[in-house]
Design an enzyme around this catalytic site. Structure first.
Site, PDB file in Angstrom:
ATOM      1  N   GLY A 115       2.990  -1.214   4.251  1.00 52.57           N
ATOM      2  CA  GLY A 115       3.027   0.221   3.984  1.00 52.57           C
ATOM      3  C   GLY A 115       4.447   0.677   3.712  1.00 52.57           C
ATOM      4  N   GLY A 116       5.092   1.209   4.737  1.00 52.78           N
ATOM      5  CA  GLY A 116       6.420   1.798   4.588  1.00 52.78           C
ATOM      6  C   GLY A 116       7.426   0.928   3.839  1.00 52.78           C
ATOM      7  N   GLY A 161       2.629   1.948  10.806  1.00 45.92           N
ATOM      8  CA  GLY A 161       3.578   3.059  10.665  1.00 45.92           C
ATOM      9  C   GLY A 161       4.282   3.416  11.958  1.00 45.92           C
ATOM     10  CD  GLU A 214      -2.765   5.323   6.831  1.00 46.67           C
ATOM     11  OE1 GLU A 214      -2.750   5.388   5.590  1.00 46.67           O
ATOM     12  OE2 GLU A 214      -1.845   4.776   7.490  1.00 46.67           O
ATOM     13  CG  ASN A 255      -1.722   1.188   1.413  1.00 49.29           C
ATOM     14  OD1 ASN A 255      -1.817   2.019   0.510  1.00 49.29           O
ATOM     15  ND2 ASN A 255      -2.341   1.331   2.579  1.00 49.29           N
ATOM     16  CD1 TRP A 256       3.437   1.009  -2.902  1.00 50.31           C
ATOM     17  CD2 TRP A 256       3.563   2.265  -4.757  1.00 50.31           C
ATOM     18  NE1 TRP A 256       4.186   0.324  -3.827  1.00 50.31           N
ATOM     19  CE2 TRP A 256       4.270   1.068  -4.976  1.00 50.31           C
ATOM     20  CE3 TRP A 256       3.500   3.212  -5.788  1.00 50.31           C
ATOM     21  CZ2 TRP A 256       4.920   0.784  -6.180  1.00 50.31           C
ATOM     22  CZ3 TRP A 256       4.145   2.939  -6.985  1.00 50.31           C
ATOM     23  CH2 TRP A 256       4.850   1.742  -7.180  1.00 50.31           C
ATOM     24  CE  LYS A 257      -0.075   3.108   4.736  1.00 57.93           C
ATOM     25  NZ  LYS A 257       0.062   3.149   6.188  1.00 57.93           N
ATOM     26  CG  HIS A 272      -5.630   1.711   5.255  1.00 57.02           C
ATOM     27  ND1 HIS A 272      -5.200   2.683   6.129  1.00 57.02           N
ATOM     28  CD2 HIS A 272      -4.609   0.833   5.120  1.00 57.02           C
ATOM     29  CE1 HIS A 272      -3.954   2.399   6.493  1.00 57.02           C
ATOM     30  NE2 HIS A 272      -3.578   1.280   5.897  1.00 57.02           N
ATOM     31  CB  SER A 306       5.489  -2.103  11.855  1.00 52.72           C
ATOM     32  OG  SER A 306       5.049  -0.783  12.116  1.00 52.72           O
ATOM     33  CD  GLU A 353      -3.411  -2.739   7.351  1.00 52.42           C
ATOM     34  OE1 GLU A 353      -2.266  -2.892   6.933  1.00 52.42           O
ATOM     35  OE2 GLU A 353      -4.116  -1.763   7.048  1.00 52.42           O
TER      36      GLU A 353
HETATM   37  P1  PGA Z   1       3.031   0.052   7.664  1.00 53.78           P
HETATM   38  O1  PGA Z   1       1.561   0.278   7.065  1.00 53.78           O
HETATM   39  O2  PGA Z   1       3.560  -1.219   7.057  1.00 53.78           O
HETATM   40  O3  PGA Z   1       3.800   1.254   7.255  1.00 53.78           O
HETATM   41  O4  PGA Z   1       2.862  -0.081   9.151  1.00 53.78           O
HETATM   42  C1  PGA Z   1       0.693  -0.797   6.894  1.00 53.78           C
HETATM   43  C2  PGA Z   1      -0.607  -0.312   6.286  1.00 53.78           C
HETATM   44  O5  PGA Z   1      -1.067   0.767   6.624  1.00 53.78           O
HETATM   45  O6  PGA Z   1      -1.202  -1.016   5.451  1.00 53.78           O
END
Ligand code: PGA
Length: 249
Positions: free
Chosen positions: A233-234, A172, A96, A9-11, A94, A212, A166
């Protein structure tokens, strides 16, 4: 038989040039695992990414979608728009989106229905906040998020559903659920599907873990019997670390 899936997930990261670069780096790294691989660039780069990955094993998916077919929804993107640029899978729910854009279970239920009506596959995200975990309310929260948005679906729709647990406190933050915490929750989720549907739905649904995940911890997390992959994510913003996670299976 459920599939192993690793989705990046590149956000809100990577402009067009960055997208082209990262996509070309990804295809250059050998995939040695059996996991299905997906990346979710931002809307403006979906077309370019799906063109570039057309003959690859990497599927391009969207990070969000509107529930309406079309109409006066300034700034929104419909299922048919996604499909027209080669996108057949969408991430919904998600944390967010829930937190910053007030997406609740009722709205997500509408989005789920629209995606399925359009023949799309869904990665449905959910997870508890830190205070829920601390108060011991985490299973209750997860159960209601899943039930409210998904349990109205007929059994046949479940072949198009991927679940992504999640925990919000792990996204994050560098903090990861322990393998035991992940396994415990994933088994709980699979049992929910068993109670609401049957053994074949429960057995066949892929349940991803997100929060993470890194090359250093992926193998341990994925080794749990009810963890079928990850939403990353990251660590998905770097080709080498993402492919190391893909190859951790
Ligand atoms: P993260 O994000 O790997 O940076 O913790 C995961 C996500 O939000 O899908």
């Amino acid at each position: 038989m459920r599939k192993n899936i690793v989705a990046g997930n590149w956000k809100m990261n990577n402009d067009l040039a960055d997208t082209k670069t990262l996509v070309s780096e990804l295809v250059d790294i050998e995939k040695t695992s059996n996991a299905e691989v997906m990346i979710a660039p931002t809307f403006t780069n979906l077309l370019e990414a799906s063109k570039a990955l057309k003959n690859s094993e990497i599927e391009v998916v969207a990070q969000n979608m509107h529930f309406a077919k079309n109409g006066a929804y300034t700034g929104e993107i419909s299922a048919t728009m996604l499909k027209s640029v080669g996108v057949n899978t969408v991430i919904l729910g998600h944390s967010e989106r829930r937190e910053y854009f007030n997406e609740d279970d009722a709205l997500l239920k509408q989005k789920v229905d629209t995606a399925l009506e359009n023949g799309m596959r869904i990665i449905f995200c959910f997870g508890e906040k830190l205070e829920d975990r601390k108060s011991g309310n985490h299973t209750h929260v997860v159960k209601s998020q899943i039930k409210n948005a998904l349990f109205h679906l007929p059994e046949g729709s479940w072949k198009s559903i991927v679940l992504a647990y999640e925990p919000v406190w792990a996204i994050g933050t560098g903090e990861t659920a322990t393998p035991a915490q992940a396994q415990e929750m994933h088994l709980f989720i699979r049992n929910l599907a068993l109670e609401a549907y049957n053994l074949s739905v429960a057995d066949d649904v892929s349940i991803l873990y997100g929060g993470s995940v890194k090359p250093e911890n992926a193998k341990e997390i994925f080794s749990n019997s009810d963890v079928d992959g990850g939403l990353i994510g990251g660590a998905a913003l770097n080709a080498e670390s993402f492919m190391a996670i893909v190859n951790a299976f």
